[in-house]
Enzyme design. Structure first.
Site, PDB file in Angstrom:
ATOM      1  N   LYS A   1       0.863  -1.378  -0.176  1.00  0.00           N
ATOM      2  CA  LYS A   1      -0.263   0.111   0.063  1.00  0.00           C
ATOM      3  C   LYS A   1       0.951   1.593   0.149  1.00  0.00           C
ATOM      4  CE  LYS A   1      -4.084  -2.416   0.446  1.00  0.00           C
ATOM      5  NZ  LYS A   1      -5.467  -1.968  -0.588  1.00  0.00           N
TER       6      LYS A   1
ATOM      7  N   LYS B   1     -12.632  -8.086  -9.074  1.00  0.00           N
ATOM      8  CA  LYS B   1     -13.547  -8.754  -7.446  1.00  0.00           C
ATOM      9  C   LYS B   1     -14.821  -8.681  -7.237  1.00  0.00           C
ATOM     10  CE  LYS B   1     -10.389  -5.606  -4.606  1.00  0.00           C
ATOM     11  NZ  LYS B   1      -9.919  -4.837  -3.638  1.00  0.00           N
TER      12      LYS B   1
END
Length: 371
Positions: A164, A263
């Site tokens: 991240k 997803k």
């Protein structure tokens, strides 16, 4: 034929093994809605609603999903006959959005469908692999902690590391990681934390041979992503921007990205995920399967989806032990030499361990044909 006779929603609260931080939120407690659907022949299917407790990722939350499931979606599905799971999203199409709630319900029907056919979910979806490469995500933390974590995952055999990033923790962070791990497959996920004015900063990341930068700009900035991609050597991957096959089509036509993260929860379920996969295959767009700090129910589903041919990049599919002291399924999801095996058992290929799940259940809602 599938006719749903009963649906039970299990409200779960589970603690991650350690806090997980991205550019927007720090997560410690994870709440889920687990969907148990039983058809009139007694076959059980499982699904998972993976929305977060607050609307930091999409506008959906566990609370909004519960409302939509109880008041709209489940009454529309219980007692209704389906020939195929793809008919579930069709039956809910008049209700706008709320894709994660829809996905959790639809996935339970896919599980029932595959079990009744006597095939694995992967086979029902058209999967072609018997194992999928495993990738893992490293949240924001002090640099030394991140380096130790990456080293640990590398030793475990993970084939791709995602970190991240956010403004102020980006170029120097990537530089330090690249210095320590010069050849490891590495990508960065910004979770929409940049603006187009940050283009010069993002261009600096071109020097570090990243596989991709995931979702650098806001979810609705598909045109700005096009401009950004023109200036970057590094591939842009879109996540939050892609909620449907139409979103994917627009991104491809505009040239807003070179890679798409699929997803199932984000796009409304496996049926829509298949449509996006097929579109990307047609246009030679690379895809990979993302994750959302899920239980083994969704992980098993994601493994099945990632067995399809266009999933050419290791996804966010890690072992159960990455996030949980104990998972609610058996067998739990494990990696072996950098891969996760695709189950050949009917349906999801995992069983929900009711004894373990009960430890985390805070409430149950039951819905039947007769109310």
């Amino acid at each position: 034929m599938i006719e749903i006779e009963k649906i039970t929603l299990y409200h779960l609260s589970m603690n991650l093994k350690k806090p997980f931080k991205n550019s927007i939120e720090t997560l410690q407690e994870r709440k889920f809605l687990i969907v148990e659907a039983i058809d009139t022949s007694g076959v059980t299917g499982w699904g998972e609603v993976s929305a977060f407790s607050s609307p930091w990722y999409t506008e959906e939350t566990i609370g909004t999903c519960l409302h939509m499931l109880k008041d709209f979606f489940i009454p529309n599905v219980v007692g209704r006959e389906f020939n195929h799971p793809s008919e579930v999203p069709d039956s809910l199409a008049r209700y706008k959005g709320n894709r994660m709630a829809k996905a959790g319900l639809e996935s339970a029907v896919w599980d029932i469908y595959a079990k009744k056919k006597g095939v694995s979910l992967a086979e029902a979806l058209g999967g072609t692999r018997d194992k999928v490469p495993a990738g893992v995500v490293v949240g924001l933390a002090p640099l030394d902690d991140m380096l130790k974590e990456i080293e640990s995952y590398q030793k475990e055999g993970y084939q791709r590391i995602k970190i991240k990033i956010q403004p102020g923790q980006d170029v120097e962070l990537v530089k330090a990681i690249r210095s320590r791990f010069p050849t490891i497959p590495l990508m960065a996920d910004a979770n929409s934390s940049y603006e187009l004015k940050d283009i010069s900063r993002l261009k600096e990341l071109d020097d570090y041979h990243l596989m991709m930068i995931e979702q650098p700009l806001q979810a609705d900035d598909i045109v700005d992503h096009r401009h950004l991609q023109k200036h970057l050597k590094t591939a842009i991957c879109l996540d939050e921007s892609i909620c449907s096959v139409d979103d994917a089509r627009r991104a491809i036509e505009l040239g807003s990205c070179k890679i798409i993260n699929i997803k199932p929860s984000r796009v409304g379920g496996l049926t829509e995920a298949l449509k996006i996969h097929d579109l990307c295959k047609e246009h030679h767009m690379q895809v990979w399967c993302g994750g959302m700090l899920e239980t083994g129910i969704s992980r098993a589903q994601n493994v099945a989806l990632a067995s399809l041919p266009q999933f050419t990049i290791p996804g966010d599919i890690s072992s159960s032990s990455r996030y949980w002291d104990e998972d609610i399924v058996t067998p739990d999801i494990r990696i072996d030499n950098g891969f996760i095996s695709v189950s050949k058992q009917p349906g999801l290929g995992v069983e929900v361990n009711q004894d373990i799940m009960r430890k985390y259940v805070t409430k149950m809602d039951v819905f039947t044909q007769h109310g």
